[in-house]
Motif scaffolding. Structure first.
Motif, PDB file in Angstrom:
ATOM      1  N   ILE A  59      80.993  41.547  57.243  1.00 33.23           N
ATOM      2  CA  ILE A  59      82.306  42.056  57.631  1.00 33.23           C
ATOM      3  C   ILE A  59      82.960  42.733  56.428  1.00 33.23           C
ATOM      4  CG2 ILE A  59      84.640  41.376  58.361  1.00 33.23           C
ATOM      5  CD1 ILE A  59      83.288  39.125  60.044  1.00 33.23           C
ATOM      6  N   ARG A  60      82.813  42.147  55.250  1.00 33.48           N
ATOM      7  CA  ARG A  60      83.370  42.744  54.032  1.00 33.48           C
ATOM      8  C   ARG A  60      82.753  44.134  53.795  1.00 33.48           C
ATOM      9  NH1 ARG A  60      85.687  40.149  49.996  1.00 33.48           N
ATOM     10  NH2 ARG A  60      84.717  38.175  50.547  1.00 33.48           N
ATOM     11  N   GLN A  61      81.434  44.220  53.874  1.00 34.64           N
ATOM     12  CA  GLN A  61      80.775  45.509  53.649  1.00 34.64           C
ATOM     13  C   GLN A  61      81.165  46.536  54.711  1.00 34.64           C
ATOM     14  OE1 GLN A  61      76.816  43.707  53.469  1.00 34.64           O
ATOM     15  NE2 GLN A  61      76.484  44.784  51.526  1.00 34.64           N
ATOM     16  N   LEU A  62      81.282  46.099  55.954  1.00 33.34           N
ATOM     17  CA  LEU A  62      81.693  47.011  57.022  1.00 33.34           C
ATOM     18  C   LEU A  62      83.082  47.582  56.748  1.00 33.34           C
ATOM     19  CD1 LEU A  62      80.479  44.900  60.060  1.00 33.34           C
ATOM     20  CD2 LEU A  62      79.665  47.205  59.497  1.00 33.34           C
ATOM     21  N   HIS A  65      82.794  49.992  53.911  1.00 35.86           N
ATOM     22  CA  HIS A  65      82.071  51.168  54.408  1.00 35.86           C
ATOM     23  C   HIS A  65      83.006  52.098  55.184  1.00 35.86           C
ATOM     24  CE1 HIS A  65      79.414  53.766  56.680  1.00 35.86           C
ATOM     25  NE2 HIS A  65      79.944  53.273  57.793  1.00 35.86           N
ATOM     26  N   CYS A  66      83.851  51.534  56.019  1.00 42.02           N
ATOM     27  CA  CYS A  66      84.772  52.371  56.798  1.00 42.02           C
ATOM     28  C   CYS A  66      85.681  53.171  55.877  1.00 42.02           C
ATOM     29  CB  CYS A  66      85.581  51.527  57.781  1.00 42.02           C
ATOM     30  SG  CYS A  66      84.578  50.963  59.180  1.00 42.02           S
ATOM     31  N   ALA A  67      86.169  52.551  54.807  1.00 38.47           N
ATOM     32  CA  ALA A  67      86.990  53.294  53.849  1.00 38.47           C
ATOM     33  C   ALA A  67      86.171  54.420  53.217  1.00 38.47           C
ATOM     34  CB  ALA A  67      87.563  52.357  52.792  1.00 38.47           C
ATOM     35  N   ASP A  68      84.960  54.111  52.767  1.00 44.11           N
ATOM     36  CA  ASP A  68      84.103  55.135  52.158  1.00 44.11           C
ATOM     37  C   ASP A  68      83.798  56.272  53.135  1.00 44.11           C
ATOM     38  OD1 ASP A  68      83.900  53.591  49.829  1.00 44.11           O
ATOM     39  OD2 ASP A  68      81.913  52.794  50.344  1.00 44.11           O
ATOM     40  N   SER A  69      83.375  55.907  54.321  1.00 42.35           N
ATOM     41  CA  SER A  69      82.975  56.883  55.317  1.00 42.35           C
ATOM     42  C   SER A  69      84.142  57.762  55.752  1.00 42.35           C
ATOM     43  CB  SER A  69      82.375  56.168  56.532  1.00 42.35           C
ATOM     44  OG  SER A  69      82.051  57.099  57.536  1.00 42.35           O
ATOM     45  N   HIS A  70      85.290  57.146  55.970  1.00 44.00           N
ATOM     46  CA  HIS A  70      86.434  57.901  56.461  1.00 44.00           C
ATOM     47  C   HIS A  70      87.017  58.794  55.374  1.00 44.00           C
ATOM     48  CE1 HIS A  70      87.028  55.258  60.268  1.00 44.00           C
ATOM     49  NE2 HIS A  70      85.754  55.514  60.003  1.00 44.00           N
ATOM     50  N   ALA A  97      77.033  50.657  49.942  1.00 41.63           N
ATOM     51  CA  ALA A  97      77.403  49.321  50.420  1.00 41.63           C
ATOM     52  C   ALA A  97      76.981  48.228  49.441  1.00 41.63           C
ATOM     53  CB  ALA A  97      76.793  49.052  51.788  1.00 41.63           C
ATOM     54  N   LYS A  98      76.061  48.540  48.538  1.00 39.68           N
ATOM     55  CA  LYS A  98      75.579  47.550  47.571  1.00 39.68           C
ATOM     56  C   LYS A  98      76.281  47.648  46.216  1.00 39.68           C
ATOM     57  CE  LYS A  98      71.008  47.366  49.663  1.00 39.68           C
ATOM     58  NZ  LYS A  98      69.584  47.622  49.507  1.00 39.68           N
ATOM     59  N   LEU A  99      77.170  48.636  46.052  1.00 39.26           N
ATOM     60  CA  LEU A  99      77.869  48.793  44.777  1.00 39.26           C
ATOM     61  C   LEU A  99      78.886  47.669  44.576  1.00 39.26           C
ATOM     62  CD1 LEU A  99      78.352  52.675  44.798  1.00 39.26           C
ATOM     63  CD2 LEU A  99      76.789  51.341  43.357  1.00 39.26           C
ATOM     64  N   PRO A 100      79.200  47.344  43.316  1.00 34.55           N
ATOM     65  CA  PRO A 100      80.064  46.202  43.018  1.00 34.55           C
ATOM     66  C   PRO A 100      81.451  46.251  43.655  1.00 34.55           C
ATOM     67  CG  PRO A 100      79.059  47.056  41.002  1.00 34.55           C
ATOM     68  CD  PRO A 100      78.688  47.988  42.114  1.00 34.55           C
ATOM     69  N   ASP A 101      81.985  47.436  43.913  1.00 38.15           N
ATOM     70  CA  ASP A 101      83.329  47.498  44.518  1.00 38.15           C
ATOM     71  C   ASP A 101      83.334  46.949  45.939  1.00 38.15           C
ATOM     72  OD1 ASP A 101      81.847  49.930  45.180  1.00 38.15           O
ATOM     73  OD2 ASP A 101      83.705  50.685  46.055  1.00 38.15           O
ATOM     74  N   GLU A 108      92.117  45.937  49.834  1.00 38.77           N
ATOM     75  CA  GLU A 108      92.100  47.219  49.113  1.00 38.77           C
ATOM     76  C   GLU A 108      91.618  48.346  50.015  1.00 38.77           C
ATOM     77  OE1 GLU A 108      89.721  46.078  45.764  1.00 38.77           O
ATOM     78  OE2 GLU A 108      91.300  44.772  45.005  1.00 38.77           O
ATOM     79  N   SER A 109      90.588  48.096  50.791  1.00 33.29           N
ATOM     80  CA  SER A 109      90.112  49.124  51.723  1.00 33.29           C
ATOM     81  C   SER A 109      91.069  49.304  52.894  1.00 33.29           C
ATOM     82  CB  SER A 109      88.696  48.802  52.214  1.00 33.29           C
ATOM     83  OG  SER A 109      87.768  49.137  51.197  1.00 33.29           O
ATOM     84  N   LEU A 110      91.746  48.242  53.302  1.00 31.61           N
ATOM     85  CA  LEU A 110      92.747  48.380  54.369  1.00 31.61           C
ATOM     86  C   LEU A 110      93.899  49.274  53.915  1.00 31.61           C
ATOM     87  CD1 LEU A 110      92.840  44.730  55.783  1.00 31.61           C
ATOM     88  CD2 LEU A 110      91.799  46.751  56.844  1.00 31.61           C
ATOM     89  N   PHE A 111      94.307  49.135  52.638  1.00 28.04           N
ATOM     90  CA  PHE A 111      95.343  50.028  52.107  1.00 28.04           C
ATOM     91  C   PHE A 111      94.865  51.475  52.130  1.00 28.04           C
ATOM     92  CE2 PHE A 111      97.145  46.353  49.437  1.00 28.04           C
ATOM     93  CZ  PHE A 111      98.189  46.129  50.323  1.00 28.04           C
ATOM     94  N   ILE A 112      93.632  51.698  51.710  1.00 22.89           N
ATOM     95  CA  ILE A 112      93.074  53.053  51.728  1.00 22.89           C
ATOM     96  C   ILE A 112      93.088  53.599  53.142  1.00 22.89           C
ATOM     97  CG2 ILE A 112      90.927  54.382  51.493  1.00 22.89           C
ATOM     98  CD1 ILE A 112      90.266  52.571  49.057  1.00 22.89           C
ATOM     99  N   LEU A 113      92.589  52.816  54.081  1.00 24.11           N
ATOM    100  CA  LEU A 113      92.491  53.280  55.466  1.00 24.11           C
ATOM    101  C   LEU A 113      93.857  53.562  56.074  1.00 24.11           C
ATOM    102  CD1 LEU A 113      89.595  50.966  56.569  1.00 24.11           C
ATOM    103  CD2 LEU A 113      89.534  53.467  56.617  1.00 24.11           C
ATOM    104  N   LYS A 114      94.829  52.728  55.787  1.00 22.57           N
ATOM    105  CA  LYS A 114      96.167  52.952  56.346  1.00 22.57           C
ATOM    106  C   LYS A 114      96.736  54.287  55.869  1.00 22.57           C
ATOM    107  CE  LYS A 114     100.755  50.978  56.864  1.00 22.57           C
ATOM    108  NZ  LYS A 114     101.715  49.974  56.414  1.00 22.57           N
TER     109      LYS A 114
END
Length: 182
Positions: A59-62, A65-70, A97-101, A108-114
């Motif tokens: 779930i964390r990687q997903l 991933h959504c932040a990266d992909s979007h 998806a395997k990178l340390p971030d 952090e990704s939820l902030f990006i996505l918002k």
């Protein structure tokens, strides 16, 4: 395994994309950060490591991933809208998806996505019919993708990964349960 990998099926663009398709897809893109946040509320760090299938992303990687992909998709839209049929830059999502971030807090990704989706939706709601016909080229397969079709792809993409998260939550880390539905 295909059912778990694509629980809502693959994206198939309608033969003719009509304004109501675009409106629905933009609405789906607009709602995605809120729906994702609702799925993640209350999950522990252990639960964020649950997967939707054996060898699938957590779930964390997903979420990351959504932040990266979007982010990549937003840039592809801007390229298509400002250049003549640009060739976009693909990326190795499985390696990203395997990178340390990707071990960081999902907030952090939820902030990006918002923030990203707010800007993205503003852009999408102000496109002309001519803009919707603009295209980019994906170099991995040489496929030409219109702005209109890519709106649909990313509306689907959000729903696709929301369903992965729902599956992972339902399996509660028990991959034997995942294998039972195959």
């Amino acid at each position: 395994m295909e059912h778990l990998r694509f629980p809502i099926g693959h994206f198939h663009a309608p033969e003719m994309i009509i304004p109501s398709d675009i409106e629905q897809w933009i609405e789906d893109i607009e709602k995605f950060p809120m729906l994702l946040t609702e799925e993640l509320i209350g999950l522990s760090q252990e639960q964020l490591e649950w997967s939707y299938r054996p060898d699938g992303w957590s779930i964390r990687q997903l979420t990351h991933h959504c932040a990266d992909s979007h982010m990549n998709s937003f840039i592809r839209f801007k390229l298509a809208l400002t250049e003549d049929k640009p060739v976009i830059k693909p990326y190795e999502e499985a390696l990203w998806a395997k990178l340390p971030d990707n071990e960081s807090d999902v907030t952090e990704s939820l902030f990006i996505l918002k923030g990203l989706h707010a800007r993205w939706v503003q852009l999408l709601k102000n496109l002309s019919y001519k803009d919707l016909d603009r295209e980019f080229v994906h170099p991995e397969n040489g496929q030409t993708v219109s702005v209109a079709e890519n709106i649909g792809i990313y509306a689907w993409h959000g729903k696709h990964h929301l369903e992965h998260i729902r599956l992972a939550k339902g399996f509660k880390g028990d991959m034997a349960k995942a294998l039972e539905i195959l």
